[in-house]
Design an enzyme around this catalytic site. Structure first.
Site, short mmCIF file in Angstrom:
data_model
loop_
_atom_site.label_atom_id
_atom_site.label_comp_id
_atom_site.label_asym_id
_atom_site.label_seq_id
_atom_site.Cartn_x
_atom_site.Cartn_y
_atom_site.Cartn_z
N CYS A 83 0.86 -1.19 0.00
CA CYS A 83 0.00 0.00 0.00
C CYS A 83 0.89 1.24 0.00
CB CYS A 83 -0.94 0.00 1.20
SG CYS A 83 -2.02 1.45 1.24
N PHE A 85 0.26 4.34 -0.57
CA PHE A 85 -0.32 5.49 0.13
C PHE A 85 0.02 5.43 1.62
CE2 PHE A 85 -3.43 8.00 2.32
CZ PHE A 85 -3.78 9.03 1.45
N CYS A 86 -0.21 4.28 2.25
CA CYS A 86 0.01 4.16 3.69
C CYS A 86 1.50 4.10 4.04
CB CYS A 86 -0.71 2.93 4.23
SG CYS A 86 -2.53 3.09 4.16
N ILE A 87 2.32 3.55 3.15
CA ILE A 87 3.77 3.54 3.39
C ILE A 87 4.26 4.98 3.50
CG2 ILE A 87 6.02 3.02 2.36
CD1 ILE A 87 4.64 0.54 1.07
N HIS A 90 2.84 6.81 6.76
CA HIS A 90 3.39 6.43 8.07
C HIS A 90 4.90 6.63 8.15
CE1 HIS A 90 -0.39 5.43 9.87
NE2 HIS A 90 -0.74 5.08 8.65
#
Length: 344
Positions: A83, A85-87, A90
């Protein structure tokens, strides 16, 4: 975070009412922004929005363990699920905690120098594959399971929502790919990320209903939040007939956690569009295309219907991760001692 939306037109926070408006208020106070696309994309279903927010808040933001450790877990799950986007998001949050080098190392595919973070990262990445997760030693005390297991399960859900329904751009023009921009974004979230939050404040937002709270969560607020999200997400099964529901669970049961090859003959064709979307959402949400959505969607299928269908597929994958992670949690109440404990 103003990521671009695919397939849906979410309600902007400033136009929200009722339960959704209260979620956005908490997002602004506790998350640092009310425009987080990973939540806004669920706005067509206030129940999904509230439940997803509650699980993230009570595990990642307010759960036991350290915020840095929980961010490492979120990042590890996001790497396993590919993912982007989430990498990126975060990695920026690890800049906000003051652990920029740690975030950059992990995002680049490296292993943290700190052995405790290295074990935590390995545990989180293994959670995608049930067999591997079941063999991985807990890298935290058992009483911190609500924070770490809750975070891992939250991001198995959020990753799939983001990959299916968002583009990869956290910031316009992919500016988040520049370290200087990640650093600046981290500074903007620093106050929110470092705040001590009182557990349980999101539970008032959950839909009413009696639900079984998972044992791994103990008496933590993570339990009711997880139970609510699971209950609401599984409502998406209504878009499949009984045979399709059985087929989806059969394929998920046989799945080993691997990302499917380009040629994936087991994936149903677009003549069975609901089943196809559910399996894509569970296993490879980044491969959902406009044609897949168009094959399923009719004038009667609103954005509310689509987010529930995708959430159902995501939840089937989350259930598998939960079974593997919690089997380990139940079996391993003793963990590798920390360096301080070994020195005593």
């Amino acid at each position: 975070m103003s990521g671009s939306f695919r397939f849906t037109a979410p309600t902007p926070p400033k136009h929200a009412t009722g339960r959704s408006a209260e979620v956005y208020r908490q997002l602004a106070d506790d998350f640092g922004t009310d425009r987080a696309a990973t939540f806004t994309v669920l706005s067509a279903s206030p129940e999904l929005l509230a439940s997803a927010w509650a699980l993230v808040r009570e595990s990642l933001l307010a759960g036991p363990g350290t915020r840095t450790g929980r961010e490492v877990a979120a990042l590890g799950v996001s790497l396993a699920n590919r993912c982007r986007f989430c990498i990126d998001a975060h990695t920026m949050f690890l800049h906000a905690t003051g652990d920029a080098d740690l975030g950059e190392t992990i995002a680049a595919g490296g292993v943290p120098g700190d052995p405790e973070y290295a074990r935590l990262l390995a545990w989180a990445k293994a959670s995608r594959a049930p067999a591997a997760a079941g063999r991985t030693e807990l890298p935290f005390p058992a009483d911190q399971s609500p924070g770490y297991v809750g975070t891992a399960l939250a991001f198995h859900f959020i990753n799939r929502i983001a990959s299916a329904l968002l583009t990869e751009s956290v910031l316009p023009c992919d500016l988040q790919r520049l370290r200087a921009v990640r650093s600046a974004a981290g500074r903007s979230f620093r106050r929110a990320v470092r705040a001590e939050l009182a557990p349980g404040e999101s539970l008032v937002l959950l839909p009413e209903g009696e639900r079984a709270v998972p044992q791994w969560a103990g008496d933590s607020p993570v339990g009711p939040a997880y139970a609510a999200l699971r209950s609401v997400a599984l409502m998406g099964a209504a878009f499949l007939d009984e045979d399709e529901q059985a087929r989806a669970r059969e394929m998920l049961s046989a799945w080993d956690g691997a990302h499917p090859p380009a040629y994936w003959p087991e994936l149903p064709g677009r003549d069975r569009p609901a089943l196809r979307l559910v399996l894509l959402a569970a296993i490879a949400p980044y491969r959902i295309e406009q044609e897949d959505v168009d094959a399923w969607r009719t004038p009667q299928h609103t954005d509310h219907c689509l987010v529930h269908l995708v959430a159902y597929g995501a939840c089937l994958a989350v259930e598998r991760a939960e079974a593997a992670l919690t089997a380990t949690t139940a079996r391993m109440h003793t963990v590798r001692p920390t360096a301080a404990q070994e020195a005593q």
